[in-house]
Design an enzyme around this catalytic site. Structure first.
Site, mmCIF file in Angstrom:
data_model
loop_
_atom_site.group_PDB
_atom_site.id
_atom_site.type_symbol
_atom_site.label_atom_id
_atom_site.label_comp_id
_atom_site.label_asym_id
_atom_site.label_seq_id
_atom_site.Cartn_x
_atom_site.Cartn_y
_atom_site.Cartn_z
ATOM 1 N N LYS A 1 -2.496 4.627 -7.167
ATOM 2 C CA LYS A 1 -2.294 5.089 -8.547
ATOM 3 C C LYS A 1 -3.581 5.576 -9.221
ATOM 4 C CE LYS A 1 1.624 3.611 -10.445
ATOM 5 N NZ LYS A 1 2.691 2.824 -11.063
ATOM 6 N N HIS B 1 10.092 -3.225 -4.468
ATOM 7 C CA HIS B 1 9.223 -2.162 -3.996
ATOM 8 C C HIS B 1 9.909 -0.855 -4.370
ATOM 9 C CE1 HIS B 1 6.759 -4.646 -1.582
ATOM 10 N NE2 HIS B 1 7.627 -4.882 -0.644
ATOM 11 N N THR B 2 9.164 0.067 -4.914
ATOM 12 C CA THR B 2 9.759 1.373 -5.170
ATOM 13 C C THR B 2 9.250 2.328 -4.110
ATOM 14 O OG1 THR B 2 9.562 0.780 -7.472
ATOM 15 C CG2 THR B 2 10.235 3.030 -6.991
ATOM 16 N N GLY C 1 5.132 -0.945 -1.230
ATOM 17 C CA GLY C 1 6.297 -0.266 -0.653
ATOM 18 C C GLY C 1 5.947 1.138 -0.195
ATOM 19 N N ASP D 1 3.231 -5.466 -7.453
ATOM 20 C CA ASP D 1 3.468 -4.104 -7.960
ATOM 21 C C ASP D 1 2.298 -3.163 -7.717
ATOM 22 O OD1 ASP D 1 5.902 -5.042 -9.114
ATOM 23 O OD2 ASP D 1 4.753 -5.840 -10.786
HETATM 24 P P1 GDP Z 1 5.205 -2.744 -4.812
HETATM 25 O O1 GDP Z 1 6.138 -3.846 -5.150
HETATM 26 O O2 GDP Z 1 3.830 -3.254 -4.497
HETATM 27 O O3 GDP Z 1 5.717 -1.836 -3.752
HETATM 28 O O4 GDP Z 1 5.014 -1.861 -6.108
HETATM 29 P P2 GDP Z 1 6.105 -1.220 -7.093
HETATM 30 O O5 GDP Z 1 7.082 -0.470 -6.307
HETATM 31 O O6 GDP Z 1 6.590 -2.194 -8.077
HETATM 32 O O7 GDP Z 1 5.156 -0.273 -7.927
HETATM 33 C C1 GDP Z 1 4.611 0.857 -7.469
HETATM 34 C C2 GDP Z 1 5.137 2.021 -8.305
HETATM 35 O O8 GDP Z 1 4.142 2.989 -8.381
HETATM 36 C C3 GDP Z 1 6.331 2.711 -7.696
HETATM 37 O O9 GDP Z 1 7.127 3.250 -8.716
HETATM 38 C C4 GDP Z 1 5.705 3.806 -6.870
HETATM 39 O O10 GDP Z 1 6.572 4.916 -6.666
HETATM 40 C C5 GDP Z 1 4.554 4.186 -7.725
HETATM 41 N N1 GDP Z 1 3.371 4.611 -7.006
HETATM 42 C C6 GDP Z 1 2.853 4.096 -5.854
HETATM 43 N N2 GDP Z 1 1.699 4.697 -5.557
HETATM 44 C C7 GDP Z 1 1.462 5.592 -6.550
HETATM 45 C C8 GDP Z 1 0.390 6.494 -6.831
HETATM 46 O O11 GDP Z 1 -0.594 6.585 -6.121
HETATM 47 N N3 GDP Z 1 0.493 7.220 -7.982
HETATM 48 C C9 GDP Z 1 1.550 7.141 -8.830
HETATM 49 N N4 GDP Z 1 1.553 7.894 -9.910
HETATM 50 N N5 GDP Z 1 2.572 6.298 -8.593
HETATM 51 C C10 GDP Z 1 2.522 5.535 -7.474
#
Ligand code: GDP
Length: 425
Positions: A332, A41-42, A17, A13
């Site tokens: 983030k 992945h979001t 993605g 997480d």
């Molecule tokens: P993954 O499985 O590694 O792709 O991660 P997830 O999708 O579970 O978690 C990442 C979450 O954080 C998603 O909802 C993204 O849209 C969001 N996200 C990714 N990068 C950033 C960022 O730099 N800032 C913020 N606020 N949200 C982010």
């Protein structure tokens, strides 16, 4: 340009993605090489917001071929649901942009049952499975008790093989767990409803990748979860059942001769962890609640609130090392903008001694975090696109992490959108 792997440095997480979605522009092929539909992945882009579970994140870019390699847990039922869902939002998915390895093992209907039944048997000793059948799938794969996607092209042999496996699995389902046995009628239904739909996508992805690689095409390898969930290098047994390492990408992709030129380790600006297992830097109470809300830390697949904590420099350094990351994307950072002071886990106390080395999994149970505080920046940084334009404190925070993990931070993500990124090269 060259081949690249995008992998997680922490517990998953991290925002892999969004990094793959950003970087696919420069690549011809995106390959998922391990894991299944048990995490998500979001991705947010101009087509909408998507929760991907098995589909490679390159699916949104036209001209990019997406491949599910032999290392993934190929669940035909969930994959087709996901394909329909993403298609319903206007994304085209055809055999021209999605290929499934003929050597990928199929996650069979009883794998989900086995996961569920075992979690029930374990009661309060459970591992926090997402009950998608991933652990039973990988154990059966290693026992050579699954079928390969390519067997779909040999219907008679496929059915005979499936019958043998069903008879074998029914022994466990009935005698160990007191569960109903499977019948061939049920499996025929599964073949008709799910397997026939994936068939047009199945092919020799190994040959495709080899040819692509030899003709100079650029390949992006996309991992699921992170270093600390790797079956061999993570917090065993609270790991996943596959290797989340960049080193596994050539094997799990179907192109064992692939050369990975760069590995981008995705690291979150704070820590999160879903499910059970040791999590040394865990925060609790109001402080945790505030961070969870700020970062919207709820599981993409399950909606479960994620456990949260400050960035863990011990675990992140280890995570970078085992991935052999050549660069890091810090994600983030914007989430921390509300904090006056930012906690940082700079070490662990293990057996009364301070260390910056990530210990053996069992030693994590009694390890205590060493927490230090650095000054926050207290302003919105989500619109910033240049590193030098970040507030001094935010620049210092990034540089401190870089120094501790021993790897250059080349991307700083300040929002979920494709363009909310600072590139620092
Ligand atoms: P993954 O499985 O590694 O792709 O991660 P997830 O999708 O579970 O978690 C990442 C979450 O954080 C998603 O909802 C993204 O849209 C969001 N996200 C990714 N990068 C950033 C960022 O730099 N800032 C913020 N606020 N949200 C982010």
């Amino acid at each position: 340009m060259s081949n690249c792997a995008i992998v997680g440095v922490n517990w998953g997480d991290e925002g892999k993605g969004r990094m793959v979605d950003l970087l696919t522009e420069g690549y011809d092929i995106v390959v998922r090489f391990q894991g299944g539909g048990n995490a998500g992945h979001t991705v947010e882009n101009d087509m909408g917001k998507f929760a991907l579970h098995l589909l490679p994140s390159g699916i949104f870019r036209s001209g990019v071929m997406n491949i599910l390699g032999n290392g993934v847990a190929l669940d035909p039922e969930n994959l087709m649901k996901e394909v329909e869902d993403v298609r319903s939002k206007g994304v085209s998915i055809t055999p021209d942009n999605l290929m499934i390895s003929d050597r990928a093992s199929l996650l069979l209907p009883w794998h989900r049952d086995m996961d569920e039944l075992e979690e029930i048997r374990l009661k309060d000793k459970k591992y926090g499975s997402t009950k998608q059948g991933i652990a039973p799938f990988y154990s059966d794969k290693h026992q050579k008790k699954t079928v390969l996607a390519g067997e779909l092209f040999y219907p008679e042999k496929f059915r005979a093989h499936l019958r043998d496996l069903m008879e074998w699995k029914n022994l466990t389902l009935q005698s160990v767990y007191g569960h109903e046995p499977y019948t061939m009628e049920q499996l025929e239904q599964w073949i008709a409803d799910c397997c026939e739909k994936i068939k047009p996508f199945v092919g020799d992805t190994g040959a495709y990748l080899k040819e692509a690689g030899e003709s100079g095409k650029q390949i992006l390898f996309e991992a699921q979860l992170g270093s600390l969930r790797d079956l061999d290098y993570g917090i065993y047994p609270y790991t996943t059942s596959s290797n989340t390492m960049a080193a596994y990408a050539p094997v799990g992709s179907g192109y064992p001769a692939a050369k990975i030129d760069s590995t981008i380790g995705v690291c979150k600006a704070y820590s999160t962890c879903v499910g059970e297992g040791p999590f040394v830097c865990e925060m609790s109470g109001e402080e945790a609640e505030r961070l969870r809300e700020a970062g919207n830390e709820y599981g993409a697949k399950t909606g479960r609130p994620r456990r949260v904590g400050p960035i863990d420099l011990v675990a992140s350094k280890y995570g970078v090392e085992v991935q052999a990351a050549t660069e890091v994307a810090l994600t983030k950072l914007d989430v921390l903008s509300y904090m006056d002071e930012i906690p940082v886990c700079t070490g662990y106390i293990v057996d009364g001694k301070q260390t910056d080395r990530f210990p053996f999994p069992l030693a994590l149970d009694d390890a205590q975090p060493v927490i230090e505080y650095v000054k926050g920046w207290k302003e919105d940084i989500s619109g910033i696109r240049e590193f030098d334009s970040l507030p001094e404190e935010a620049q210092e925070y990034v540089k401190m992490i870089e120094k501790a993990i021993g790897c250059p931070i080349t991307y700083v993500s300040v929002g979920p959108e494709r363009e909310s990124i600072i590139i620092r090269k």
